[in-house]
Design an enzyme around this catalytic site. Structure first.
Site, PDB file in Angstrom:
ATOM      1  N   SER A 218      11.324   1.142   7.631  1.00 41.91           N
ATOM      2  CA  SER A 218      10.778  -0.197   7.525  1.00 41.91           C
ATOM      3  C   SER A 218      11.836  -1.196   7.954  1.00 41.91           C
ATOM      4  O   SER A 218      13.027  -0.954   7.747  1.00 41.91           O
ATOM      5  CB  SER A 218      10.362  -0.490   6.079  1.00 41.91           C
ATOM      6  OG  SER A 218       9.808  -1.782   5.968  1.00 41.91           O
ATOM      7  N   ARG A 219      11.395  -2.283   8.536  1.00 40.12           N
ATOM      8  CA  ARG A 219      12.336  -3.345   8.893  1.00 40.12           C
ATOM      9  C   ARG A 219      12.890  -4.017   7.649  1.00 40.12           C
ATOM     10  O   ARG A 219      13.958  -4.610   7.674  1.00 40.12           O
ATOM     11  CB  ARG A 219      11.666  -4.368   9.803  1.00 40.12           C
ATOM     12  CG  ARG A 219      11.343  -3.789  11.179  1.00 40.12           C
ATOM     13  CD  ARG A 219      10.693  -4.808  12.048  1.00 40.12           C
ATOM     14  NE  ARG A 219       9.416  -5.214  11.433  1.00 40.12           N
ATOM     15  CZ  ARG A 219       8.588  -6.093  11.923  1.00 40.12           C
ATOM     16  NH1 ARG A 219       8.875  -6.711  13.041  1.00 40.12           N
ATOM     17  NH2 ARG A 219       7.474  -6.384  11.322  1.00 40.12           N
TER      18      ARG A 219
ATOM     19  N   LYS B 148      -5.823   3.366   8.052  1.00 42.87           N
ATOM     20  CA  LYS B 148      -6.874   2.618   8.728  1.00 42.87           C
ATOM     21  C   LYS B 148      -6.519   1.157   8.878  1.00 42.87           C
ATOM     22  O   LYS B 148      -5.812   0.644   8.009  1.00 42.87           O
ATOM     23  CB  LYS B 148      -8.205   2.800   8.018  1.00 42.87           C
ATOM     24  CG  LYS B 148      -8.397   1.887   6.828  1.00 42.87           C
ATOM     25  CD  LYS B 148      -9.856   1.601   6.632  1.00 42.87           C
ATOM     26  CE  LYS B 148     -10.068   0.578   5.587  1.00 42.87           C
ATOM     27  NZ  LYS B 148     -10.129  -0.780   5.931  1.00 42.87           N
TER      28      LYS B 148
ATOM     29  N   ILE C 117       0.837  -1.204   0.000  1.00 50.58           N
ATOM     30  CA  ILE C 117       0.000   0.000   0.000  1.00 50.58           C
ATOM     31  C   ILE C 117       0.870   1.252   0.000  1.00 50.58           C
ATOM     32  O   ILE C 117       0.596   2.211  -0.724  1.00 50.58           O
ATOM     33  CB  ILE C 117      -0.973   0.003   1.208  1.00 50.58           C
ATOM     34  CG1 ILE C 117      -1.977  -1.155   1.093  1.00 50.58           C
ATOM     35  CG2 ILE C 117      -1.704   1.340   1.331  1.00 50.58           C
ATOM     36  CD1 ILE C 117      -2.880  -1.122  -0.115  1.00 50.58           C
TER      37      ILE C 117
END
Length: 127
Positions: free
Chosen positions: A37-38, A92, A15
């Site tokens: 981000s990992r 969301k 996304i």
């Protein structure tokens, strides 16, 4: 003060890459200044960090973060962002529980920053 919002994108899954990155690139009101981000799936030419604490310790200037992580880990990341006085966008669902989101709301009010929750496709014509 700049008129451009210097934005860090946290959580670099599908996304984020398919929706958030193009939307940020297509709007001159935003500048993507970092990804977190990992995984190593950042954006070419943009500083990439393993976690929000690493970003906070860097010399990158951030005004706001967009959190595109799973809701189960979002609370701690959002709390760290609010502690850095960064505005926070929550993809969301905004949290794993309503109680977590209520705590974030209080933290944002104390920091005098914006806490905003929405869905990446809310204004898409097909939706």
């Amino acid at each position: 003060m700049t008129n451009t919002i210097r934005l860090a994108l946290v959580g670099m899954g599908k996304i984020a890459h398919d929706q958030h990155v193009p939307a940020i690139a297509g709007n001159p009101a935003f500048q993507l200044v970092a990804t977190v981000s990992r995984s190593a799936n950042g954006v070419e030419g943009v500083p990439h960090f393993h976690d929000i604490d690493e970003l906070a310790k860097s010399d990158v200037t951030v005004d706001a973060v967009a959190l595109c992580t799973p809701p189960q880990v979002r609370h701690a990341i959002a709390a760290a962002a609010l502690a850095n006085n960064w505005h926070v966008f929550l993809e969301k669902p905004p949290g794993a529980t309503l109680a977590e989101v209520a705590v974030l709301e209080e933290l944002a009010a104390k920091a005098n920053v914006t806490l905003f929750a929405s869905w990446h496709s809310r204004y898409a014509l097909g939706v």
